[in-house]
Scaffold this active site. Structure first.
Site, mmCIF file in Angstrom:
data_model
loop_
_atom_site.group_PDB
_atom_site.id
_atom_site.type_symbol
_atom_site.label_atom_id
_atom_site.label_comp_id
_atom_site.label_asym_id
_atom_site.label_seq_id
_atom_site.Cartn_x
_atom_site.Cartn_y
_atom_site.Cartn_z
ATOM 1 N N ASP A 190 -39.326 -29.813 38.688
ATOM 2 C CA ASP A 190 -37.940 -29.433 38.442
ATOM 3 C C ASP A 190 -37.228 -29.063 39.749
ATOM 4 O O ASP A 190 -36.678 -27.978 39.876
ATOM 5 C CB ASP A 190 -37.965 -28.244 37.458
ATOM 6 C CG ASP A 190 -36.584 -27.802 37.041
ATOM 7 O OD1 ASP A 190 -35.706 -28.662 36.887
ATOM 8 O OD2 ASP A 190 -36.391 -26.574 36.884
ATOM 9 N N GLU B 167 -48.432 -24.819 37.423
ATOM 10 C CA GLU B 167 -48.326 -25.297 36.039
ATOM 11 C C GLU B 167 -48.984 -26.648 35.765
ATOM 12 O O GLU B 167 -48.351 -27.562 35.207
ATOM 13 C CB GLU B 167 -46.854 -25.342 35.614
ATOM 14 C CG GLU B 167 -46.186 -23.994 35.642
ATOM 15 C CD GLU B 167 -44.922 -23.924 34.789
ATOM 16 O OE1 GLU B 167 -44.399 -24.986 34.411
ATOM 17 O OE2 GLU B 167 -44.472 -22.813 34.495
ATOM 18 N N TYR C 219 -41.435 -17.923 29.866
ATOM 19 C CA TYR C 219 -39.999 -18.043 29.605
ATOM 20 C C TYR C 219 -39.620 -17.553 28.212
ATOM 21 O O TYR C 219 -38.771 -18.151 27.545
ATOM 22 C CB TYR C 219 -39.543 -19.485 29.882
ATOM 23 C CG TYR C 219 -39.488 -19.723 31.381
ATOM 24 C CD1 TYR C 219 -38.400 -19.269 32.111
ATOM 25 C CD2 TYR C 219 -40.541 -20.330 32.064
ATOM 26 C CE1 TYR C 219 -38.337 -19.424 33.491
ATOM 27 C CE2 TYR C 219 -40.491 -20.490 33.437
ATOM 28 C CZ TYR C 219 -39.384 -20.043 34.147
ATOM 29 O OH TYR C 219 -39.326 -20.186 35.507
ATOM 30 N N GLU D 7 -43.238 -16.372 37.354
ATOM 31 C CA GLU D 7 -41.906 -16.891 37.010
ATOM 32 C C GLU D 7 -41.460 -16.254 35.709
ATOM 33 O O GLU D 7 -42.210 -16.243 34.732
ATOM 34 C CB GLU D 7 -41.913 -18.420 36.820
ATOM 35 C CG GLU D 7 -42.023 -19.206 38.103
ATOM 36 C CD GLU D 7 -41.932 -20.722 37.887
ATOM 37 O OE1 GLU D 7 -41.340 -21.158 36.873
ATOM 38 O OE2 GLU D 7 -42.453 -21.454 38.740
HETATM 39 C C1 GCB Z 1 -41.214 -23.694 35.535
HETATM 40 C C2 GCB Z 1 -41.484 -24.373 36.821
HETATM 41 C C3 GCB Z 1 -40.266 -24.363 37.737
HETATM 42 C C4 GCB Z 1 -39.001 -24.638 36.932
HETATM 43 C C5 GCB Z 1 -38.851 -23.563 35.888
HETATM 44 C C6 GCB Z 1 -37.618 -23.753 35.016
HETATM 45 O O1 GCB Z 1 -42.088 -23.293 34.845
HETATM 46 O O2 GCB Z 1 -42.598 -23.869 37.494
HETATM 47 O O3 GCB Z 1 -40.458 -25.318 38.749
HETATM 48 O O4 GCB Z 1 -37.876 -24.730 37.738
HETATM 49 O O5 GCB Z 1 -39.960 -23.556 35.060
HETATM 50 O O6 GCB Z 1 -36.572 -23.209 35.365
HETATM 51 O O7 GCB Z 1 -37.710 -24.454 34.027
#
Ligand code: GCB
Length: 600
Positions: free
Chosen positions: A164, A420, A475, A511
């Site tokens: 991403d 990941e 997330y 993250e």
């Molecule tokens: C993740 C990735 C990261 C993305 C992020 C997202 O898990 O490691 O590279 O930018 O999510 O914002 O979706």
């Protein structure tokens, strides 16, 4: 590979600036031997910078294949009898270097580590030569990171990739011309420690292992403190230097000694190389991460090398400003997500006491996420067609190059071998076990981690036990339980408790975050607003504070960054707590309050 430098016996010329630039759209550059002529183009491109956003022509931005850089270089007159080197700090993702008509280097193990060529026999001191560098941005199933080039119905080549961030390419870091003696220090590894307690009166140790370029030659080591007073000397390629009353390198309070390594030829000085050395220890004990024997809690960010116009081009103004902003928030650390950063960044972290988790460019080893992101059919990640033995061999080389480059940085406290990957999939263990072994062999002094993603929760993940620290990207409240922070909080706490119980290892949230449009507001829990980003981070923090094994939090992301086009991206990923031009969103202030202990 040692970074080139000026010393009593070495010289360095920086080759940054505007280079002649050509895009090889027709894929004829090698056949037509562009290295042997002036490039067939009137374009110029700056080094260092990614080339993609410089020009208005979309065919340049979206180009898949080779581009060519060229300039004239004059070798300094006094370099007779020296070994003359061209050093490219990075060529993303593959680089071929020519001196006049001659190919002198080819680096195809990724776009984020340096390579060099000895060009002594091809150039003359005092004379000019034509330096040409061809750079390729293609990603395949045997590159790290992986990707796939497809050709559409109109015959256009397209680069697909499973990570991403935008596939910026070119010469994003400096290029150098360097001179060093034939007999020179070609490598050095320092390992530091101390006896006694962390505090006044400890005795520090610096174990030095030096490699010289050839046989013969003696080594003399001198260690100076920050006032340039000599504190220890030793002779020999392998030696221990001891420091009475050592001042340790501490997070937030860097202290660097200066190690001078002299290569002697029959008692005469042949070469001198100087290395900053921070004395510190790193250890994982139970569910704690200890730096100098003290539990360390990571606060900070997953970041990107990403700025407007330059793409991934290194820029010292952004370097200084970004670290200012991180310090202002009380961030003590960051992860080099998702590739090795410029060496200037690592040196800066050393000098300013910032702690780094150093990651290889292994991102996107995960077809499960790719199928979610791009709506494609999920295939097996670890299979002969995709991530296979050849990929693994390349991945190993990436780890070797990263450790070789960064092993002496006190700021680097842990290696991350992937972001990941499909660690819940069959084949992941067979793929990763040898990589972990290799990393430990290359550097027995630092913990090793990888970054786990949400599809591979506790019980599903097949590789976590191989690593020292559990790094989790989660997330809740964004990709799951969107807009529902109550369910998100329950889900997060339940999952973290399970990890804690199963492994008892230190855990870092590497993250967590929410896409946020600067200036969007709401009184409700409305995704994309500044308030929602703050509320989501607060929710995570409440949970982190209830889980004793959580020893760190890195928000995703420090700043907004560019990605490939997609319906879940608005001119890029907006999870930054700063905009791409470094204006704070409300979350930056909220983090400052948390990480500076509410005093700010
Ligand atoms: C993740 C990735 C990261 C993305 C992020 C997202 O898990 O490691 O590279 O930018 O999510 O914002 O979706």
């Amino acid at each position: 590979m040692l970074k080139p430098q000026n010393s009593a016996t070495r010289e360095l010329v920086n080759l940054d600036g505007l280079w002649s630039f050509a895009v090889d759209s027709e894929r004829v550059g090698f056949d037509e031997q562009w290295q042997s002529q002036l490039l067939p183009s009137t374009l110029e491109a700056p080094v260092p910078a990614s080339y993609n956003d410089l020009f208005v022509d979309p065919r340049i931005r979206d180009h898949v294949g080779w581009v060519w850089y060229q300039r004239t270089v004059r070798v300094p007159r006094g370099w007779d009898g020296q070994q003359i080197i061209v050093r490219v700090d990075s060529a993303t993702h593959e680089g071929i270097v020519y001196v006049d008509d001659v190919r002198v280097a080819h680096h195809d193990t990724g776009g984020y580590t340096p390579f060099e060529a000895d060009i002594s026999t091809h150039v003359e001191p005092g004379a000019e030569f034509r330096l040409t560098i061809a750079v390729n941005n293609e990603l395949s199933n045997v590159t790290i990171p992986p990707g796939e080039v497809t050709v559409d119905a109109r015959g256009r080549r397209k680069q697909k990739y499973y990570h991403d961030f935008y596939n910026y390419a070119g010469l994003a870091r400096s290029v150098w011309l360097a001179a060093r003696p034939a007999l020179h220090v070609s490598d050095v590894t320092v390992t530091t420690g101390y006896s006694g307690t962390n505090g006044a009166g400890a005795t520090g140790s610096v174990d030095v292992a030096t490699t010289l370029s050839g046989d013969g030659g003696d080594v003399r080591l001198t260690l100076r403190d920050a006032d340039r007073e000599v504190v220890a000397r030793a002779d020999g390629a392998h030696a221990r230097l001891t420091i009475d009353d050592v001042t340790l390198w501490q997070p937030g309070a860097a202290y660097l000694y200066e190690l001078t390594i002299e290569a002697l030829d029959g008692g005469r000085l042949a070469d001198e190389y100087t290395l900053p050395v921070g004395v510190r220890t790193v250890e994982v004990r139970g569910a704690e991460f200890l730096i100098n024997g003290e539990p360390f809690r990571f606060t900070g960010f997953g970041r990107h090398e990403d700025t407007p116009v330059r793409g991934k081009g290194h820029d010292n103004a952004y370097l200084v400003h970004d670290f200012q902003l991180m310090g202002w928030m009380g961030a003590n650390s960051f992860r080099t997500s998702h590739y090795p950063y410029a060496e200037e960044v690592m040196d800066f972290a050393d000098r300013h006491g910032i702690v780094v988790i150093d990651e290889v460019a292994a991102v996107g080893l995960n077809l499960g996420v790719a199928s979610g992101l791009f709506g494609t059919e999920a295939k097996r990640t670890f299979s002969p067609e995709y991530i296979n033995d050849e990929t693994q061999a390349v991945h190993k080389e990436h780890i070797r190059e990263l450790v070789a480059r960064d092993k002496n940085h006190p700021s680097v406290v842990m290696w991350s071998v992937a972001n990941e990957p499909g660690s819940h999939e069959d084949g992941s263990r067979e793929y990763f076990e040898p990589l972990v072994e290799l990393t430990r062999e290359l550097d027995p002094t630092r913990p090793v981690t990888f970054v786990n993603m949400m599809l591979a929760v506790a019980g599903q993940d097949k590789i976590c036990d191989l690593f020292d620290v559990l790094c989790l990207n989660r997330y809740y409240g964004w990709y799951v339980d969107t807009g529902d922070l109550v369910s998100a909080e329950a889900g997060l706490e339940q999952e973290l408790s399970q990890w804690q119980e199963m492994y008892g290892k230190p855990m870092i949230m590497t993250e967590y975050g929410a896409d946020t449009m600067q200036g969007m507001h709401s009184v409700w829990d409305t995704p994309w607003t500044e308030e929602y980003q703050v509320a989501l981070l607060d929710m995570f923090h409440r949970v982190h504070d209830r889980i004793p094994a959580m020893i760190g939090e890195h928000v995703w992301n420090f700043a907004d960054f560019q990605t490939s086009a997609g319906i879940i991206r608005v001119d890029g990923n907006k999870k930054g707590v700063f905009t791409r031009d470094r204006k704070p969103k409300a979350a930056a202030h909220a983090l400052r309050r948390r990480w500076t202990g509410g005093t700010a």
